[in-house]
Design an enzyme around this catalytic site. Structure first.
Site, PDB file in Angstrom:
ATOM      1  N   HIS A  94      -4.669 -11.266   9.792  1.00 50.88           N
ATOM      2  CA  HIS A  94      -3.260 -11.100   8.486  1.00 50.88           C
ATOM      3  C   HIS A  94      -3.557 -11.665   7.899  1.00 50.88           C
ATOM      4  O   HIS A  94      -2.893 -12.871   7.120  1.00 50.88           O
ATOM      5  CB  HIS A  94      -2.267 -10.798   9.017  1.00 50.88           C
ATOM      6  CG  HIS A  94      -2.149  -9.167  10.222  1.00 50.88           C
ATOM      7  ND1 HIS A  94      -1.117  -8.639  10.373  1.00 50.88           N
ATOM      8  CD2 HIS A  94      -3.069  -8.557  11.039  1.00 50.88           C
ATOM      9  CE1 HIS A  94      -1.594  -7.403  11.111  1.00 50.88           C
ATOM     10  NE2 HIS A  94      -2.600  -7.229  11.202  1.00 50.88           N
TER      11      HIS A  94
ATOM     12  N   TYR B 164       6.614  -5.005   3.124  1.00 53.84           N
ATOM     13  CA  TYR B 164       5.516  -5.434   5.019  1.00 53.84           C
ATOM     14  C   TYR B 164       4.755  -6.325   4.563  1.00 53.84           C
ATOM     15  O   TYR B 164       3.564  -6.720   3.810  1.00 53.84           O
ATOM     16  CB  TYR B 164       5.644  -3.883   5.363  1.00 53.84           C
ATOM     17  CG  TYR B 164       3.955  -3.586   5.880  1.00 53.84           C
ATOM     18  CD1 TYR B 164       2.776  -3.925   5.556  1.00 53.84           C
ATOM     19  CD2 TYR B 164       4.689  -4.479   7.378  1.00 53.84           C
ATOM     20  CE1 TYR B 164       2.580  -4.132   6.545  1.00 53.84           C
ATOM     21  CE2 TYR B 164       3.781  -4.648   8.362  1.00 53.84           C
ATOM     22  CZ  TYR B 164       3.489  -4.176   8.335  1.00 53.84           C
ATOM     23  OH  TYR B 164       1.655  -4.535   9.253  1.00 53.84           O
TER      24      TYR B 164
ATOM     25  N   ASP C  84      -3.614  -1.989   4.741  1.00 56.67           N
ATOM     26  CA  ASP C  84      -2.591  -1.262   5.758  1.00 56.67           C
ATOM     27  C   ASP C  84      -1.487  -1.140   4.900  1.00 56.67           C
ATOM     28  O   ASP C  84      -0.949  -1.481   3.777  1.00 56.67           O
ATOM     29  CB  ASP C  84      -1.573  -2.324   6.605  1.00 56.67           C
ATOM     30  CG  ASP C  84      -0.894  -0.925   8.066  1.00 56.67           C
ATOM     31  OD1 ASP C  84      -0.418  -1.819   8.733  1.00 56.67           O
ATOM     32  OD2 ASP C  84      -0.587  -0.336   6.907  1.00 56.67           O
TER      33      ASP C  84
ATOM     34  N   GLU D 153      -1.172   4.134  15.139  1.00 56.66           N
ATOM     35  CA  GLU D 153      -0.959   3.129  15.319  1.00 56.66           C
ATOM     36  C   GLU D 153       0.789   3.885  16.067  1.00 56.66           C
ATOM     37  O   GLU D 153       1.358   2.670  16.990  1.00 56.66           O
ATOM     38  CB  GLU D 153      -0.488   1.805  14.900  1.00 56.66           C
ATOM     39  CG  GLU D 153       0.185   1.689  13.928  1.00 56.66           C
ATOM     40  CD  GLU D 153       0.658   0.604  13.086  1.00 56.66           C
ATOM     41  OE1 GLU D 153       1.895   0.391  12.801  1.00 56.66           O
ATOM     42  OE2 GLU D 153      -0.384   0.306  12.296  1.00 56.66           O
TER      43      GLU D 153
ATOM     44  N   GLU E 179      -7.442  -5.554  15.724  1.00 60.32           N
ATOM     45  CA  GLU E 179      -6.295  -6.176  15.345  1.00 60.32           C
ATOM     46  C   GLU E 179      -6.412  -7.187  15.968  1.00 60.32           C
ATOM     47  O   GLU E 179      -6.025  -7.331  17.689  1.00 60.32           O
ATOM     48  CB  GLU E 179      -5.361  -5.162  15.261  1.00 60.32           C
ATOM     49  CG  GLU E 179      -3.806  -6.124  14.165  1.00 60.32           C
ATOM     50  CD  GLU E 179      -3.092  -5.333  13.931  1.00 60.32           C
ATOM     51  OE1 GLU E 179      -2.662  -5.698  13.098  1.00 60.32           O
ATOM     52  OE2 GLU E 179      -2.906  -3.962  14.673  1.00 60.32           O
TER      53      GLU E 179
ATOM     54  N   TRP F 161       8.965   2.913   6.096  1.00 60.77           N
ATOM     55  CA  TRP F 161       8.627   1.246   6.315  1.00 60.77           C
ATOM     56  C   TRP F 161       7.437   1.124   6.395  1.00 60.77           C
ATOM     57  O   TRP F 161       6.945   1.596   6.754  1.00 60.77           O
ATOM     58  CB  TRP F 161       9.530   0.307   6.248  1.00 60.77           C
ATOM     59  CG  TRP F 161       9.298  -1.204   7.197  1.00 60.77           C
ATOM     60  CD1 TRP F 161       9.989  -1.737   6.245  1.00 60.77           C
ATOM     61  CD2 TRP F 161       9.072  -1.404   7.697  1.00 60.77           C
ATOM     62  NE1 TRP F 161       9.829  -2.627   5.793  1.00 60.77           N
ATOM     63  CE2 TRP F 161       8.994  -2.960   7.783  1.00 60.77           C
ATOM     64  CE3 TRP F 161       8.115  -1.442   8.652  1.00 60.77           C
ATOM     65  CZ2 TRP F 161       8.368  -3.901   7.888  1.00 60.77           C
ATOM     66  CZ3 TRP F 161       7.709  -2.693  10.025  1.00 60.77           C
ATOM     67  CH2 TRP F 161       7.774  -3.474   9.122  1.00 60.77           C
TER      68      TRP F 161
HETATM   69  C1  CS2 Z   1       0.932  -2.991  11.179  1.00 62.63           C
HETATM   70  C2  CS2 Z   1       2.733  -3.567  12.684  1.00 62.63           C
HETATM   71  O1  CS2 Z   1       0.119  -4.279  12.526  1.00 62.63           O
HETATM   72  C3  CS2 Z   1       0.291  -3.267  11.464  1.00 62.63           C
HETATM   73  O2  CS2 Z   1      -0.607  -2.747  11.695  1.00 62.63           O
HETATM   74  O3  CS2 Z   1       1.679  -1.347  11.008  1.00 62.63           O
HETATM   75  O4  CS2 Z   1       2.676  -4.810  11.923  1.00 62.63           O
HETATM   76  C4  CS2 Z   1       3.146  -2.602  12.477  1.00 62.63           C
HETATM   77  O5  CS2 Z   1       4.549  -2.617  11.355  1.00 62.63           O
HETATM   78  C5  CS2 Z   1       4.414  -3.040  13.910  1.00 62.63           C
HETATM   79  O6  CS2 Z   1       3.255  -3.644  15.152  1.00 62.63           O
HETATM   80  C6  CS2 Z   1       5.797  -2.233  14.022  1.00 62.63           C
HETATM   81  O7  CS2 Z   1       5.865  -3.377  15.046  1.00 62.63           O
HETATM   82 MG    MG Z   2      -0.335  -1.095  10.746  1.00 61.73          MG
END
Ligand code: CS2
Ligand code: MG
Length: 412
Positions: free
Chosen positions: A122, A159, A220, A272, A349, A412
Site C-alpha cells: 500500500h 481512506y 481501491d 473483500e 495483498e 466508507w
Molecule cells: C481495504 C481494507 O485492504 C483493502 O483493500 O479495503 O483496508 C479495508 O478497509 C479493511 O480491511 C477494513 O477492515
Molecule cells: Mg479493499
C-alpha cells in the site's frame, strides 16, 4: 482422535485479533483467524457461546463434515460473523491435519503451483510528492506491485492515506496502516466523489510518467462510486493500464457491474466484504469481475474459498486475496498456502503487521524478490504465544464512517 479443547484468544498487540486454538487429545494444536475488523467481539461470542460446545469430542479429521454441520445446523446462514467463525474452525482443522501428516498445508492442498506469490503493498500520500516517496519506499521493501491511494484536494481525511491525521486536529498521529482507530466511537470522514473522479486520473498519469509502464499499479475505490461513476473512473484510468480497480461500486446488487463492464476494460476486483460463493454467482457467471478479493478468514475458510476459486477458474477469474493488517498472521498464512496451491492465483495483498504482532504470532513465511512463500513448517507454520498475547487485552476500535458535505451518510 478428537478435539479436546477449543480456546478463543483475543489479543491487541498493534490492533485487535481473534484466534481460535483447537487442541486434539493427542496434543496437536490448530489455529484459525476469526478477526472481523470493528466487530471482533461478535465473532468471539458466536464462537464461545455457540460453537465451542459443538466442537469438543468431534473427530478433527472430518473437515468437510464439520463445515457442513456448522453451516447447516446453525439454520441462520451466511453473513460476516457466521462465516468468520466457520472459517476459524475450518482453518484450525486444516492446520491440525497438515501437522498430523507432517507437511506444510499447501502440500495437502495439492502442492505448489508456483515458486511464490506476487504480492502488492500500500503506497499512499496526501499529494504527489508523498505518493512518489511512498512508492519508492515500497519498492525498497521489495514490492514489485503497488496499490496507490491518494489524498484529494479539499477533502481532509480519506481512506487509505497513511499520512492522514487520524482525526481533524490530531496532527502528527499517522493513519498508517490501520484504518480501525482505537476509541469508544467511530470517527467521521468527509467525501466528495466528483472531486475524487477529477483528481485520481491525474495522479495515475503522473505515477506512470515517473515510474514507467511496467510497474503493476492497483487502486481501491472502496465502494464509494455509483455504477456510472465507477464506469467513468475505469474509463479515465484505461491509459494508465491498471492491474485492477477494486470495489469500484457497492456490489450487493451484482447487476451494477454490468454497467461498469459496458464502459471500461480496466480489470475489476471485488469481494473483500463478501462471505460466500453465492455472493459472487452472478458476477462470476456473467464475467463481470477479473479478481476474487475474498480472504480465507471472511469466506468460510479454506474449504469454502477453495470451492469459490475453483468456480471462478472456469471463467478465467483469478484470486486477489484480501490481506490488510486486520487479517491476522494466521489468516495470512492460510491465504499463502491456498494461493500457492491453486492454479488461478492472481496476486496477494500484503500489509506488514506490527512488531508486537510478530511477537505474539511466530511465523515461518518468507518474503523474497517481491514473492511471499508460506514456508515448509508442518501445518500453517504459525504459532501463537499465549503469554505474549495476554499482555495486550482487547481495546475498543472502530472503522471510520463517511458523510457527504450535505451530511448524508456515504459508503466508507
Ligand atoms: C481495504 C481494507 O485492504 C483493502 O483493500 O479495503 O483496508 C479495508 O478497509 C479493511 O480491511 C477494513 O477492515
Ligand atoms: Mg479493499
Amino acid at each position: 482422535m478428537s478435539i479436546r479443547s477449543a480456546e478463543v484468544i483475543v489479543t491487541s498487540p498493534d490492533r485487535n485479533f481473534v484466534t481460535l486454538k483447537l487442541t486434539t487429545d493427542d496434543g496437536v494444536t490448530g489455529l484459525g483467524d476469526a478477526t472481523l475488523n470493528g466487530r471482533e467481539l461478535a465473532v468471539v461470542s458466536y464462537l464461545r457461546d455457540h460453537v465451542v460446545a459443538l466442537l469438543l469430542g468431534r473427530d478433527e479429521r472430518n473437515i468437510e463434515d464439520t463445515w457442513q454441520f456448522l453451516y447447516r445446523s446453525a439454520y441462520w446462514r451466511r453473513g460476516p460473523v457466521t462465516m468468520a467463525a466457520i472459517a476459524a474452525v475450518d482453518v484450525a482443522l486444516w492446520d491440525i491435519k497438515a501437522k498430523t501428516a507432517g507437511m506444510p498445508l499447501y502440500q495437502l492442498l495439492g502442492g505448489a503451483s508456483r515458486r511464490g506469490l506476487l504480492a502488492y503493498g500500500h503506497a499512499s500520500g496526501r499529494d504527489l510528492e508523498e505518493v512518489f516517496d511512498s512508492i519508492r519506499a515500497h519498492q525498497e521493501q521489495g514490492y514489485r506491485a503497488i496499490r496507490v491511494q491518494t489524498g484529494v484536494p479539499g477533502l481532509h481525511s480519506i481512506y487509505g492515506i497513511a499520512s492522514n491525521e487520524t482525526s481533524p486536529g490530531n496532527v502528527g498521529v499517522r493513519y498508517d496502516h490501520e484504518p480501525a482507530q482505537r476509541g469508544a466511537l467511530p470517527t467521521q470522514e468527509d467525501w466528495d466523489t466528483r472531486r475524487y473522479l477529477r483528481h485520481v486520473p491525474t495522479v495515475f498519469e503522473a505515477v506512470r510518467h515517473e515510474f514507467g509502464p511496467e510497474l503493476p499499479l492497483l487502486h481501491d475505490g472502496h465502494h464509494r462510486m455509483t455504477p456510472i461513476q465507477a464506469a467513468q473512473l475505469g474509463k479515465s484510468l484505461e491509459p494508465y493500464d491498471l492491474f485492477w480497480l477494486e470495489d469500484c461500486t457497492p456490489a450487493e446488487n451484482q447487476e451494477a457491474l454490468r454497467l461498469v463492464r459496458q464502459h471500461t476494460t480496466t480489470p475489476l476486483a471485488i469481494g473483500e466484504i463478501f462471505n460466500t460463493l453465492w455472493d459472487y454467482q452472478q458476477i462470476i457467471r456473467e464475467q463481470l469481475i477479473d479478481y476474487v478479493r475474498s480472504a480465507v478468514t471472511h469466506t468460510g475458510g479454506i474449504t469454502h474459498l477453495k470451492k469459490l476459486l475453483e468456480y471462478a477458474a472456469q471463467y478465467q477469474i483469478k484470486s486477489g486475496m484480501h490481506g490488510p493488517t486486520d487479517v491476522s498472521p494466521v489468516g495470512m498464512a492460510a491465504a499463502m498456502h491456498l494461493g500457492l496451491a491453486i492454479h488461478n492465483f492472481g496476486i496477494q495483498e500484503y500489509m506488514k503487521h506490527g512488531a508486537r504482532t510478530d511477537q505474539v504470532f511466530r511465523q515461518s513465511f518468507t518474503w523474497r524478490d517481491g514473492l511471499l512463500h508460506p514456508g515448509e513448517e508442518p501445518g500453517l507454520g504459525v504459532e501463537l504465544d499465549v503469554d505474549e498475547a495476554r499482555k495486550y487485552p482487547y481495546e475498543s476500535a472502530y472503522l471510520p464512517f463517511n458523510r457527504l458535505s450535505d451530511g448524508t451518510v456515504h459508503d466508507w
